[in-house]
Write an enzyme that holds these catalytic residues in place. Structure first.
Site, PDB file in Angstrom:
ATOM      1  N   LEU A  57      31.013  32.107 -67.517  1.00  0.00           N
ATOM      2  CA  LEU A  57      30.504  32.138 -68.885  1.00  0.00           C
ATOM      3  C   LEU A  57      29.120  31.482 -68.987  1.00  0.00           C
ATOM      4  O   LEU A  57      28.248  31.982 -69.709  1.00  0.00           O
ATOM      5  CB  LEU A  57      31.495  31.423 -69.814  1.00  0.00           C
ATOM      6  CG  LEU A  57      31.128  31.385 -71.288  1.00  0.00           C
ATOM      7  CD1 LEU A  57      30.967  32.777 -71.870  1.00  0.00           C
ATOM      8  CD2 LEU A  57      32.189  30.608 -72.073  1.00  0.00           C
ATOM      9  N   SER A 179      38.684  25.588 -75.509  1.00  0.00           N
ATOM     10  CA  SER A 179      39.609  26.658 -75.147  1.00  0.00           C
ATOM     11  C   SER A 179      40.647  26.792 -76.243  1.00  0.00           C
ATOM     12  O   SER A 179      40.842  25.868 -77.040  1.00  0.00           O
ATOM     13  CB  SER A 179      40.280  26.280 -73.827  1.00  0.00           C
ATOM     14  OG  SER A 179      41.428  27.061 -73.600  1.00  0.00           O
ATOM     15  N   TYR A 192      44.566  20.285 -68.134  1.00  0.00           N
ATOM     16  CA  TYR A 192      43.551  21.151 -68.750  1.00  0.00           C
ATOM     17  C   TYR A 192      43.676  21.122 -70.277  1.00  0.00           C
ATOM     18  O   TYR A 192      42.691  20.877 -70.976  1.00  0.00           O
ATOM     19  CB  TYR A 192      43.704  22.580 -68.221  1.00  0.00           C
ATOM     20  CG  TYR A 192      42.633  23.522 -68.718  1.00  0.00           C
ATOM     21  CD1 TYR A 192      41.327  23.441 -68.233  1.00  0.00           C
ATOM     22  CD2 TYR A 192      42.916  24.497 -69.678  1.00  0.00           C
ATOM     23  CE1 TYR A 192      40.345  24.311 -68.693  1.00  0.00           C
ATOM     24  CE2 TYR A 192      41.945  25.369 -70.141  1.00  0.00           C
ATOM     25  CZ  TYR A 192      40.663  25.271 -69.642  1.00  0.00           C
ATOM     26  OH  TYR A 192      39.689  26.137 -70.101  1.00  0.00           O
ATOM     27  N   LYS A 196      40.982  19.592 -73.125  1.00  0.00           N
ATOM     28  CA  LYS A 196      40.379  20.407 -74.185  1.00  0.00           C
ATOM     29  C   LYS A 196      40.768  19.888 -75.579  1.00  0.00           C
ATOM     30  O   LYS A 196      39.958  19.953 -76.501  1.00  0.00           O
ATOM     31  CB  LYS A 196      40.774  21.881 -74.012  1.00  0.00           C
ATOM     32  CG  LYS A 196      40.234  22.525 -72.726  1.00  0.00           C
ATOM     33  CD  LYS A 196      38.708  22.514 -72.667  1.00  0.00           C
ATOM     34  CE  LYS A 196      38.182  23.347 -71.500  1.00  0.00           C
ATOM     35  NZ  LYS A 196      36.700  23.262 -71.386  1.00  0.00           N
ATOM     36  N   THR A 226      36.407  35.210 -65.429  1.00  0.00           N
ATOM     37  CA  THR A 226      35.438  34.397 -64.675  1.00  0.00           C
ATOM     38  C   THR A 226      36.107  33.842 -63.415  1.00  0.00           C
ATOM     39  O   THR A 226      37.221  34.236 -63.067  1.00  0.00           O
ATOM     40  CB  THR A 226      34.952  33.198 -65.521  1.00  0.00           C
ATOM     41  OG1 THR A 226      36.073  32.314 -65.716  1.00  0.00           O
ATOM     42  CG2 THR A 226      34.408  33.625 -66.859  1.00  0.00           C
TER      43      THR A 226
HETATM   44  N1  LIG Z   1      37.741  31.741 -68.153  1.00  0.00           N
HETATM   45  C1  LIG Z   1      38.587  31.467 -69.113  1.00  0.00           C
HETATM   46  O1  LIG Z   1      39.622  32.134 -69.259  1.00  0.00           O
HETATM   47  C2  LIG Z   1      38.304  30.345 -70.073  1.00  0.00           C
HETATM   48  C3  LIG Z   1      39.087  30.225 -71.215  1.00  0.00           C
HETATM   49  C4  LIG Z   1      38.840  29.183 -72.107  1.00  0.00           C
HETATM   50  C5  LIG Z   1      37.822  28.286 -71.856  1.00  0.00           C
HETATM   51  N2  LIG Z   1      37.066  28.409 -70.740  1.00  0.00           N
HETATM   52  C6  LIG Z   1      36.031  27.403 -70.498  1.00  0.00           C
HETATM   53  O2  LIG Z   1      34.796  28.014 -70.242  1.00  0.00           O
HETATM   54  C7  LIG Z   1      33.972  27.107 -69.509  1.00  0.00           C
HETATM   55  C8  LIG Z   1      33.295  27.852 -68.377  1.00  0.00           C
HETATM   56  O3  LIG Z   1      34.231  28.225 -67.404  1.00  0.00           O
HETATM   57  P1  LIG Z   1      34.258  29.643 -66.692  1.00  0.00           P
HETATM   58  O4  LIG Z   1      35.414  30.375 -67.253  1.00  0.00           O
HETATM   59  O5  LIG Z   1      32.929  30.260 -66.734  1.00  0.00           O
HETATM   60  O6  LIG Z   1      34.686  29.204 -65.201  1.00  0.00           O
HETATM   61  P2  LIG Z   1      33.856  29.132 -63.837  1.00  0.00           P
HETATM   62  O7  LIG Z   1      33.348  30.488 -63.497  1.00  0.00           O
HETATM   63  O8  LIG Z   1      34.750  28.446 -62.887  1.00  0.00           O
HETATM   64  O9  LIG Z   1      32.615  28.216 -64.188  1.00  0.00           O
HETATM   65  C9  LIG Z   1      32.727  26.834 -64.322  1.00  0.00           C
HETATM   66  C10 LIG Z   1      31.352  26.206 -64.303  1.00  0.00           C
HETATM   67  O10 LIG Z   1      31.499  24.787 -64.438  1.00  0.00           O
HETATM   68  C11 LIG Z   1      30.787  24.147 -63.404  1.00  0.00           C
HETATM   69  N3  LIG Z   1      31.458  22.911 -62.989  1.00  0.00           N
HETATM   70  C12 LIG Z   1      32.743  22.744 -62.575  1.00  0.00           C
HETATM   71  N4  LIG Z   1      32.953  21.465 -62.223  1.00  0.00           N
HETATM   72  C13 LIG Z   1      31.784  20.817 -62.397  1.00  0.00           C
HETATM   73  C14 LIG Z   1      31.347  19.476 -62.179  1.00  0.00           C
HETATM   74  N5  LIG Z   1      32.161  18.527 -61.687  1.00  0.00           N
HETATM   75  N6  LIG Z   1      30.063  19.166 -62.474  1.00  0.00           N
HETATM   76  C15 LIG Z   1      29.230  20.095 -62.947  1.00  0.00           C
HETATM   77  N7  LIG Z   1      29.558  21.372 -63.164  1.00  0.00           N
HETATM   78  C16 LIG Z   1      30.823  21.731 -62.890  1.00  0.00           C
HETATM   79  C17 LIG Z   1      30.742  25.152 -62.259  1.00  0.00           C
HETATM   80  O11 LIG Z   1      29.552  24.963 -61.498  1.00  0.00           O
HETATM   81  P3  LIG Z   1      29.486  24.258 -60.034  1.00  0.00           P
HETATM   82  O12 LIG Z   1      30.777  24.553 -59.331  1.00  0.00           O
HETATM   83  O13 LIG Z   1      28.284  24.900 -59.436  1.00  0.00           O
HETATM   84  O14 LIG Z   1      29.275  22.822 -60.347  1.00  0.00           O
HETATM   85  C18 LIG Z   1      30.618  26.477 -63.001  1.00  0.00           C
HETATM   86  O15 LIG Z   1      29.278  26.779 -63.287  1.00  0.00           O
HETATM   87  C19 LIG Z   1      34.905  25.983 -69.048  1.00  0.00           C
HETATM   88  O16 LIG Z   1      34.709  24.847 -69.861  1.00  0.00           O
HETATM   89  C20 LIG Z   1      36.282  26.559 -69.279  1.00  0.00           C
HETATM   90  O17 LIG Z   1      37.232  25.560 -69.509  1.00  0.00           O
HETATM   91  C21 LIG Z   1      37.278  29.425 -69.855  1.00  0.00           C
END
Ligand SMILES: NC(=O)c1ccc[n+]([C@@H]2O[C@H](COP(=O)([O-])OP(=O)(O)OC[C@H]3O[C@@H](n4cnc5c(N)ncnc54)[C@H](OP(=O)(O)O)[C@@H]3O)[C@@H](O)[C@H]2O)c1
Ligand SMILES: *[C@@H]1O[C@H](CO)[C@@H](O)[C@H](O)[C@H]1NC(C)=O
Length: 311
Positions: A57, A179, A192, A196, A226
């Site tokens: 995202l 979330s 998790y 949140k 993602t």
């Molecule tokens: N996908 C879903 O279904 C969903 C649903 C509800 C909410 N969300 C929320 O959306 C947000 C983005 O997640 P996503 O779905 O895009 O997942 P993702 O593809 O796994 O991306 C997560 C991002 O967070 C970064 N990250 C993780 N741990 C980190 C750390 N310790 N320090 C700095 N950066 C960190 C990762 O970058 P690096 O690994 O390069 O650090 C990556 O860019 C999250 O907050 C997630 O909880 C996602």
């Protein structure tokens, strides 16, 4: 009795109720002071810092906001991915040169230095997006996993927000990727969901402090396709390496990014970005808790059976 004379009256009456209700809601909305009374947020030439911009995202938001004219500061741990993303974003068309930097949210010591990446010392919009998930029962999950998820999703966002708040102007914005699990908890996701819920409470608290009127958008995202499932930690803290069906069949990140950008421009306080049934469950959680807990237990058992069949 002549029914033809009554029907238009009934029809008009039936229409007047929803129209009147809508007008009342809009009036009530504007009667209450708050950030929703501000002029729309316009991303053009604004400095936008996005955490967790390397994949998923965050990367989709970077692309979307670049095309809307933003000056991007992208942070995450995967520097190589950020570099490649910046190159590919620039190829999509003219815009401000994006910059990137390393930030580990679990150890955010140098977070105040991020503001130096802004050309004018301002961060017009802070997007708290980085996050990590987990899979595992309360019994099996190591305390280290409980802490890691909280450090990243909660304390990480707190540290970044606290450090950058003084540089966010009053017509700026804070966007938070929470979330649906910030509104209701699911089984085997205890850390998790807790992180949140904590994020939601933190920002709701901030909304009513001395910067009242500063626009904060909390996005309660439903499933988005993602890397979140792949990167989620198992009970002992290793990435699972598999995407579960729910995440895999989720919203396209590009579509999610457009919805979030629009909600920011429109100064929305909250965005529940999920199908109607999932949004309805939030109400169920509060109005009929026992049915909610039974439903999520049942849902988990049914999903497990489905996964077993596939194997
Ligand atoms: N996908 C879903 O279904 C969903 C649903 C509800 C909410 N969300 C929320 O959306 C947000 C983005 O997640 P996503 O779905 O895009 O997942 P993702 O593809 O796994 O991306 C997560 C991002 O967070 C970064 N990250 C993780 N741990 C980190 C750390 N310790 N320090 C700095 N950066 C960190 C990762 O970058 P690096 O690994 O390069 O650090 C990556 O860019 C999250 O907050 C997630 O909880 C996602
Ligand atoms: C975003 O807003 C634009 C302009 O108001 C509109 O055309 C577009 O359909 C909206 N997109 C989403 C995903 O809400």
């Amino acid at each position: 009795m002549d029914l033809s004379a009554v029907n238009p009256l009934i029809a008009a009456g039936a229409l007047a109720v929803p129209i009147g209700a809508y007008a009342l809601v809009q009036l009530a909305r504007l009667a209450v002071p708050g950030p929703h009374r501000q002029a729309r947020f316009n991303f053009k030439d604004k400095t936008v810092l996005i955490t967790g911009a390397s994949t998923g995202l965050g990367a989709a938001l970077a692309r979307e906001l670049y095309t809307r004219g933003a000056r991007l500061i992208l942070v995450a741990r995967s520097i190589d991915k950020l570099k490649a993303l910046c190159e590919s974003i620039k190829e999509s068309g003219p815009g401000h040169e994006p910059v990137y930097a390393y930030l580990d949210l679990a150890e955010p010591e140098k977070v105040d230095e991020l503001v130096k990446l802004s050309h004018n010392g301002k961060i017009d919009c802070l997007v708290n997006n980085a996050g990590i998930s987990m899979r595992g029962s309360v019994i099996d999950t190591d305390m280290a996993v409980q802490r890691k998820v909280m450090e990243t999703n909660y304390f990480g966002q707190v540290a970044v927000t606290r450090a950058l708040l003084p540089f966010i102007p009053s017509d700026g914005a804070i966007v938070v990727t929470s979330s649906m699990q910030g509104k209701m908890a699911l089984p085997y996701r205890s850390a998790y969901g807790a992180s949140k819920h904590a994020v939601q409470a933190f920002f709701d608290s901030l909304r009513a402090e001395e910067r009242f009127g500063l626009h904060i958008l909390v996005v309660s995202a439903g499933y988005i396709a993602t890397e979140l499932g792949n990167n989620a930690l198992d009970a002992s803290g290793r990435p699972t390496g598999v995407t579960d069906g729910n995440v895999g069949n989720g919203l396209k990140p590009e579509e999610a990014a457009r919805q979030i950008a629009n909600a920011t421009e429109r100064r929305k306080p909250e965005l529940l970005m999920a199908p109607l049934l999932h949004r309805f469950t939030v109400f169920l959680r509060y109005w009929w808790p026992s049915l909610y807990f039974y439903s999520v237990w049942k849902r988990h058992i049914m999903q497990e059976a489905k996964e077993k069949k596939k194997e």
